[in-house]
Design a protein around this motif. Structure first.
Motif, PDB file in Angstrom:
ATOM      1  N   LEU A 157     -11.775  -4.775  -7.179  1.00 20.46           N
ATOM      2  CA  LEU A 157     -12.493  -4.154  -8.285  1.00 20.46           C
ATOM      3  C   LEU A 157     -12.745  -5.175  -9.386  1.00 20.46           C
ATOM      4  O   LEU A 157     -12.189  -6.278  -9.368  1.00 20.46           O
ATOM      5  CB  LEU A 157     -11.707  -2.958  -8.819  1.00 20.46           C
ATOM      6  N   THR A 158     -13.554  -4.809 -10.347  1.00 22.72           N
ATOM      7  CA  THR A 158     -13.921  -5.739 -11.411  1.00 22.72           C
ATOM      8  C   THR A 158     -12.732  -6.168 -12.266  1.00 22.72           C
ATOM      9  O   THR A 158     -12.774  -7.220 -12.891  1.00 22.72           O
ATOM     10  CB  THR A 158     -15.015  -5.134 -12.306  1.00 22.72           C
ATOM     11  N   ASP A 159     -11.663  -5.374 -12.282  1.00 22.29           N
ATOM     12  CA  ASP A 159     -10.469  -5.754 -13.049  1.00 22.29           C
ATOM     13  C   ASP A 159      -9.475  -6.556 -12.203  1.00 22.29           C
ATOM     14  O   ASP A 159      -8.344  -6.761 -12.599  1.00 22.29           O
ATOM     15  CB  ASP A 159      -9.798  -4.518 -13.642  1.00 22.29           C
ATOM     16  N   ALA A 160      -9.896  -7.004 -11.018  1.00 23.48           N
ATOM     17  CA  ALA A 160      -9.117  -7.812 -10.072  1.00 23.48           C
ATOM     18  C   ALA A 160      -8.074  -7.005  -9.299  1.00 23.48           C
ATOM     19  O   ALA A 160      -7.330  -7.568  -8.511  1.00 23.48           O
ATOM     20  CB  ALA A 160      -8.475  -9.022 -10.741  1.00 23.48           C
ATOM     21  N   SER A 161      -8.005  -5.696  -9.495  1.00 22.36           N
ATOM     22  CA  SER A 161      -7.121  -4.868  -8.676  1.00 22.36           C
ATOM     23  C   SER A 161      -7.810  -4.606  -7.329  1.00 22.36           C
ATOM     24  O   SER A 161      -8.991  -4.941  -7.140  1.00 22.36           O
ATOM     25  CB  SER A 161      -6.797  -3.553  -9.391  1.00 22.36           C
ATOM     26  N   HIS A 162      -7.054  -4.033  -6.390  1.00 20.01           N
ATOM     27  CA  HIS A 162      -7.583  -3.787  -5.052  1.00 20.01           C
ATOM     28  C   HIS A 162      -7.380  -2.332  -4.663  1.00 20.01           C
ATOM     29  O   HIS A 162      -6.374  -1.723  -5.034  1.00 20.01           O
ATOM     30  CB  HIS A 162      -6.886  -4.689  -4.030  1.00 20.01           C
ATOM     31  N   VAL A 163      -8.329  -1.825  -3.889  1.00 16.04           N
ATOM     32  CA  VAL A 163      -8.244  -0.453  -3.420  1.00 16.04           C
ATOM     33  C   VAL A 163      -8.669  -0.405  -1.951  1.00 16.04           C
ATOM     34  O   VAL A 163      -9.563  -1.142  -1.529  1.00 16.04           O
ATOM     35  CB  VAL A 163      -9.116   0.499  -4.288  1.00 16.04           C
ATOM     36  N   LEU A 164      -7.956   0.394  -1.182  1.00 15.38           N
ATOM     37  CA  LEU A 164      -8.317   0.659   0.205  1.00 15.38           C
ATOM     38  C   LEU A 164      -9.152   1.925   0.207  1.00 15.38           C
ATOM     39  O   LEU A 164      -8.727   2.955  -0.325  1.00 15.38           O
ATOM     40  CB  LEU A 164      -7.070   0.857   1.072  1.00 15.38           C
ATOM     41  N   ARG A 165     -10.330   1.876   0.780  1.00 12.67           N
ATOM     42  CA  ARG A 165     -11.235   3.027   0.845  1.00 12.67           C
ATOM     43  C   ARG A 165     -11.375   3.449   2.301  1.00 12.67           C
ATOM     44  O   ARG A 165     -11.755   2.648   3.160  1.00 12.67           O
ATOM     45  CB  ARG A 165     -12.598   2.642   0.280  1.00 12.67           C
ATOM     46  N   LEU A 182       2.509  11.846   7.563  1.00 13.13           N
ATOM     47  CA  LEU A 182       1.492  10.827   7.818  1.00 13.13           C
ATOM     48  C   LEU A 182       1.371   9.932   6.596  1.00 13.13           C
ATOM     49  O   LEU A 182       1.296  10.402   5.463  1.00 13.13           O
ATOM     50  CB  LEU A 182       0.141  11.481   8.123  1.00 13.13           C
ATOM     51  N   PHE A 183       1.373   8.618   6.816  1.00 13.24           N
ATOM     52  CA  PHE A 183       1.325   7.639   5.738  1.00 13.24           C
ATOM     53  C   PHE A 183       0.222   6.627   5.981  1.00 13.24           C
ATOM     54  O   PHE A 183      -0.140   6.358   7.122  1.00 13.24           O
ATOM     55  CB  PHE A 183       2.671   6.898   5.618  1.00 13.24           C
ATOM     56  N   VAL A 184      -0.265   6.032   4.909  1.00 14.78           N
ATOM     57  CA  VAL A 184      -1.235   4.946   4.985  1.00 14.78           C
ATOM     58  C   VAL A 184      -0.445   3.646   4.945  1.00 14.78           C
ATOM     59  O   VAL A 184       0.342   3.408   4.032  1.00 14.78           O
ATOM     60  CB  VAL A 184      -2.236   5.017   3.813  1.00 14.78           C
ATOM     61  N   VAL A 185      -0.669   2.807   5.954  1.00 14.97           N
ATOM     62  CA  VAL A 185       0.063   1.556   6.093  1.00 14.97           C
ATOM     63  C   VAL A 185      -0.932   0.423   6.349  1.00 14.97           C
ATOM     64  O   VAL A 185      -1.831   0.562   7.177  1.00 14.97           O
ATOM     65  CB  VAL A 185       1.066   1.634   7.277  1.00 14.97           C
ATOM     66  N   THR A 221      -4.736   2.824  -3.966  1.00 16.77           N
ATOM     67  CA  THR A 221      -4.550   1.619  -4.755  1.00 16.77           C
ATOM     68  C   THR A 221      -3.494   0.727  -4.103  1.00 16.77           C
ATOM     69  O   THR A 221      -2.428   1.203  -3.726  1.00 16.77           O
ATOM     70  CB  THR A 221      -4.106   1.985  -6.183  1.00 16.77           C
ATOM     71  N   LEU A 222      -3.803  -0.547  -3.980  1.00 13.25           N
ATOM     72  CA  LEU A 222      -2.834  -1.503  -3.444  1.00 13.25           C
ATOM     73  C   LEU A 222      -1.936  -1.980  -4.577  1.00 13.25           C
ATOM     74  O   LEU A 222      -2.409  -2.175  -5.698  1.00 13.25           O
ATOM     75  CB  LEU A 222      -3.540  -2.712  -2.830  1.00 13.25           C
ATOM     76  N   PRO A 223      -0.651  -2.184  -4.297  1.00 12.07           N
ATOM     77  CA  PRO A 223       0.240  -2.735  -5.323  1.00 12.07           C
ATOM     78  C   PRO A 223      -0.281  -4.090  -5.794  1.00 12.07           C
ATOM     79  O   PRO A 223      -0.876  -4.848  -5.015  1.00 12.07           O
ATOM     80  CB  PRO A 223       1.575  -2.886  -4.594  1.00 12.07           C
TER      81      PRO A 223
END
Length: 135
Positions: free
Chosen positions: A67-75, A87-90, A124-126
């Protein structure tokens, strides 16, 4: 986090400059200047594949965005999977975790419980996770 597709609107709206008269006069600029990224950048993308357990299925696509703020997201888009408990997202460094396993503790990251078994969703990724090594 919203289930909306990542957009520039996810960035801090206060950081957006209002147009000025100087900006309107394109002739006043002697040289082009570098502009900050205003849209998310897709870093890694792939399609989900069904698992080997009979009856368990997953489909859709997964993309990691910066993202523009340098954070990361899994879509996850057009996501669908069979319903089930726990069920978990891994994120895994292995391209096919069903066949190869998710790996040892250092080669995967468990993000959070699955938000739903159908539909597009964001995770959201850590901040300390470098998404470049995950498949």
């Amino acid at each position: 986090m919203s289930d909306a597709k990542p957009t520039a609107a996810m960035a801090d709206a206060g950081a957006m400059a209002k147009p000025t008269a100087a900006m309107a006069d394109a002739g006043a600029m002697a040289e082009p200047t570098a502009m900050a990224a205003t849209e998310p950048v897709a870093l890694v993308a792939g399609s989900l594949v069904p698992g080997s357990t009979p009856g368990d299925r997953a489909s859709g696509s997964a993309t990691i965005y910066r993202l523009t703020d340098a954070s990361h997201v899994l879509r996850l888009e057009e996501f669908a999977t069979t319903n089930g408990p726990d069920l978990f997202v891994v994120l895994s460094r292995n391209a096919n975790p069903d066949a190869d396993g998710i790996g040892d503790k250092g080669s995967y990251v468990q993000l959070e419980a699955l938000k739903g078994n159908k539909g597009s969703q964001n995770y959201t990724l850590p901040a300390d996770v470098d998404p470049s090594g995950y498949k």
